[in-house]
Design a protein around this motif. Structure first.
Motif, PDB file in Angstrom:
ATOM      1  N   LYS A   4     -18.446 -24.193  11.413  1.00 45.32           N
ATOM      2  CA  LYS A   4     -18.403 -23.173  12.508  1.00 45.32           C
ATOM      3  C   LYS A   4     -16.749 -22.774  12.567  1.00 45.32           C
ATOM      4  N   ALA A   5     -16.021 -23.586  12.536  1.00 44.30           N
ATOM      5  CA  ALA A   5     -14.628 -23.055  12.811  1.00 44.30           C
ATOM      6  C   ALA A   5     -13.910 -22.445  11.530  1.00 44.30           C
ATOM      7  N   ALA A   6     -14.344 -22.648  10.333  1.00 47.42           N
ATOM      8  CA  ALA A   6     -14.084 -21.806   9.372  1.00 47.42           C
ATOM      9  C   ALA A   6     -14.518 -20.422   9.249  1.00 47.42           C
ATOM     10  N   THR A   7     -15.684 -20.334   9.807  1.00 43.21           N
ATOM     11  CA  THR A   7     -16.372 -18.962   9.671  1.00 43.21           C
ATOM     12  C   THR A   7     -15.626 -18.246  11.006  1.00 43.21           C
ATOM     13  N   ILE A   8     -15.266 -18.845  11.924  1.00 47.59           N
ATOM     14  CA  ILE A   8     -14.606 -18.226  13.183  1.00 47.59           C
ATOM     15  C   ILE A   8     -13.244 -17.791  12.634  1.00 47.59           C
ATOM     16  N   LEU A   9     -12.582 -18.307  11.957  1.00 49.91           N
ATOM     17  CA  LEU A   9     -11.200 -18.088  11.465  1.00 49.91           C
ATOM     18  C   LEU A   9     -11.535 -17.085  10.432  1.00 49.91           C
ATOM     19  N   ALA A  10     -12.388 -16.941   9.559  1.00 46.36           N
ATOM     20  CA  ALA A  10     -12.729 -15.967   8.540  1.00 46.36           C
ATOM     21  C   ALA A  10     -13.154 -14.707   9.119  1.00 46.36           C
ATOM     22  N   GLU A  11     -13.754 -14.739  10.347  1.00 45.70           N
ATOM     23  CA  GLU A  11     -14.192 -13.463  10.981  1.00 45.70           C
ATOM     24  C   GLU A  11     -12.818 -12.826  11.844  1.00 45.70           C
ATOM     25  N   GLU A  12     -12.028 -13.611  12.155  1.00 43.09           N
ATOM     26  CA  GLU A  12     -11.050 -13.174  12.982  1.00 43.09           C
ATOM     27  C   GLU A  12      -9.746 -12.561  11.968  1.00 43.09           C
ATOM     28  N   GLY A  13     -10.078 -12.771  10.515  1.00 38.25           N
ATOM     29  CA  GLY A  13      -9.094 -12.215   9.601  1.00 38.25           C
ATOM     30  C   GLY A  13      -7.768 -12.968   9.633  1.00 38.25           C
ATOM     31  N   ALA A  14      -7.710 -14.027  10.006  1.00 40.76           N
ATOM     32  CA  ALA A  14      -6.582 -14.894   9.831  1.00 40.76           C
ATOM     33  C   ALA A  14      -6.427 -15.078   8.477  1.00 40.76           C
ATOM     34  N   ALA A  15      -5.459 -15.266   7.904  1.00 42.03           N
ATOM     35  CA  ALA A  15      -5.068 -15.728   6.503  1.00 42.03           C
ATOM     36  C   ALA A  15      -5.331 -17.254   6.443  1.00 42.03           C
ATOM     37  N   ASN A  16      -6.002 -17.527   5.332  1.00 38.28           N
ATOM     38  CA  ASN A  16      -6.363 -18.858   4.958  1.00 38.28           C
ATOM     39  C   ASN A  16      -5.024 -19.635   4.641  1.00 38.28           C
ATOM     40  N   PRO A  17      -4.581 -20.706   5.191  1.00 36.46           N
ATOM     41  CA  PRO A  17      -3.400 -21.418   4.717  1.00 36.46           C
ATOM     42  C   PRO A  17      -3.424 -21.942   3.521  1.00 36.46           C
ATOM     43  N   LEU A  18      -4.677 -22.164   3.091  1.00 38.00           N
ATOM     44  CA  LEU A  18      -4.431 -22.785   1.570  1.00 38.00           C
ATOM     45  C   LEU A  18      -4.394 -21.572   0.608  1.00 38.00           C
ATOM     46  N   ILE A  19      -4.528 -20.706   0.875  1.00 38.00           N
ATOM     47  CA  ILE A  19      -4.332 -19.602  -0.256  1.00 38.00           C
ATOM     48  C   ILE A  19      -2.955 -18.918  -0.066  1.00 38.00           C
ATOM     49  N   PRO A  20      -1.916 -18.922  -0.787  1.00 37.57           N
ATOM     50  CA  PRO A  20      -0.682 -18.435  -0.514  1.00 37.57           C
ATOM     51  C   PRO A  20      -0.522 -16.507  -0.595  1.00 37.57           C
ATOM     52  N   HIS A  21       0.406 -15.875  -0.307  1.00 35.13           N
ATOM     53  CA  HIS A  21       0.409 -14.692  -0.206  1.00 35.13           C
ATOM     54  C   HIS A  21       0.929 -14.314  -1.507  1.00 35.13           C
ATOM     55  N   ALA A  22       0.701 -12.942  -1.806  1.00 37.27           N
ATOM     56  CA  ALA A  22       0.965 -12.660  -3.323  1.00 37.27           C
ATOM     57  C   ALA A  22       2.502 -12.682  -3.402  1.00 37.27           C
ATOM     58  N   TYR A  23       3.349 -12.412  -2.653  1.00 34.34           N
ATOM     59  CA  TYR A  23       4.764 -12.318  -2.947  1.00 34.34           C
ATOM     60  C   TYR A  23       5.250 -13.658  -3.223  1.00 34.34           C
ATOM     61  N   GLU A  24       4.614 -14.671  -2.484  1.00 40.02           N
ATOM     62  CA  GLU A  24       5.050 -16.088  -2.504  1.00 40.02           C
ATOM     63  C   GLU A  24       4.460 -16.690  -3.885  1.00 40.02           C
ATOM     64  N   LEU A  25       3.191 -16.095  -4.491  1.00 43.64           N
ATOM     65  CA  LEU A  25       2.872 -16.390  -5.763  1.00 43.64           C
ATOM     66  C   LEU A  25       3.927 -16.097  -6.938  1.00 43.64           C
ATOM     67  N   VAL A  26       4.391 -14.590  -6.367  1.00 41.52           N
ATOM     68  CA  VAL A  26       5.370 -14.063  -7.564  1.00 41.52           C
ATOM     69  C   VAL A  26       6.808 -14.822  -7.552  1.00 41.52           C
ATOM     70  N   VAL A  27       7.176 -15.163  -6.319  1.00 45.27           N
ATOM     71  CA  VAL A  27       8.388 -15.887  -6.281  1.00 45.27           C
ATOM     72  C   VAL A  27       8.338 -17.290  -6.773  1.00 45.27           C
ATOM     73  N   GLY A  28       7.457 -17.968  -6.588  1.00 43.61           N
ATOM     74  CA  GLY A  28       6.948 -19.309  -7.158  1.00 43.61           C
ATOM     75  C   GLY A  28       6.770 -19.296  -8.747  1.00 43.61           C
ATOM     76  N   ILE A  29       6.244 -18.266  -9.217  1.00 43.38           N
ATOM     77  CA  ILE A  29       6.069 -18.221 -10.711  1.00 43.38           C
ATOM     78  C   ILE A  29       7.354 -17.676 -11.250  1.00 43.38           C
TER      79      ILE A  29
END
Length: 183
Positions: A4-29
């Motif tokens: 229920k909490a995961a669905t609420i966060l997904a609905e709110e449009g909040a970013a998933n903390p386990l999935i990094p942002h694209a710029y972080e992925l490029v800088v990391g790579i």
């Protein structure tokens, strides 16, 4: 988290903390490849070089240790050979010394026996000379006493020494040649 909490966060449009942002992925790579390049091109050759040097040092040390051990064994064998040779030489010298001692002893014994024979011969010669001198003196004394006795018995003086000597010599010669005198 619950469903229920995961669905609420997904609905709110909040970013998933386990999935990094694209710029972080490029800088990391990009950072990963920079680190991989630095490690692969700069550090790895140095590490491999150090490892190779260590390997060479260890293998060289092992080789040197094996060579030193082989040399030590060769020296030890050489020492044993020299020791055996020295013992053999010492035994030979002892045997030579024994032989020389026996030879010297035999020579000294021969010299002592020769000296003893010479002394015995000299003593025999001296005894014979003393006996001859005593015999001559005794003959003279017997002759004098006989002529004195004969002169007293006959009542004449037998003072003529040549005549007296002839008579005494003849008498003693007859006395020596008689079988009773020999006994």
């Amino acid at each position: 988290m619950t469903y229920k909490a995961a669905t609420i966060l997904a609905e709110e449009g909040a970013a998933n903390p386990l999935i990094p942002h694209a710029y972080e992925l490029v800088v990391g790579i990009f950072s990963f490849f920079v680190v991989l390049f630095v490690v692969g091109k700069i550090l790895m050759p140095r590490i491999q070089k150090t490892l190779a040097e260590r390997t060479d040092a260890i293998e060289g040390g092992i080789k040197r240790a094996e060579e030193a051990q082989a040399e030590a064994q060769a020296l030890q064998q050489q020492y044993r050979d020299q020791l055996a040779e020295a013992r053999h030489e010492a035994a030979r010298l002892r045997e030579e010394a024994r032989e020389q001692a026996a030879q010297i002893k035999a020579e000294l014994r021969e010299e002592a026996q020769a000296e003893a024979r010479r002394l015995v011969e000299a003593a025999h010669t001296q005894i014979e000379a003393d006996r001859q001198a005593a015999f001559a003196q005794l003959r003279t004394e017997i002759g004098r006493l006989s002529t004195d006795l004969a002169g007293r018995i006959v009542g004449e003086s037998l003072e003529d020494e040549v005549r007296q000597s002839r008579i005494v010599d003849r008498f003693l010669d007859e006395l020596e040649s008689s079988p009773q005198a020999v006994r």
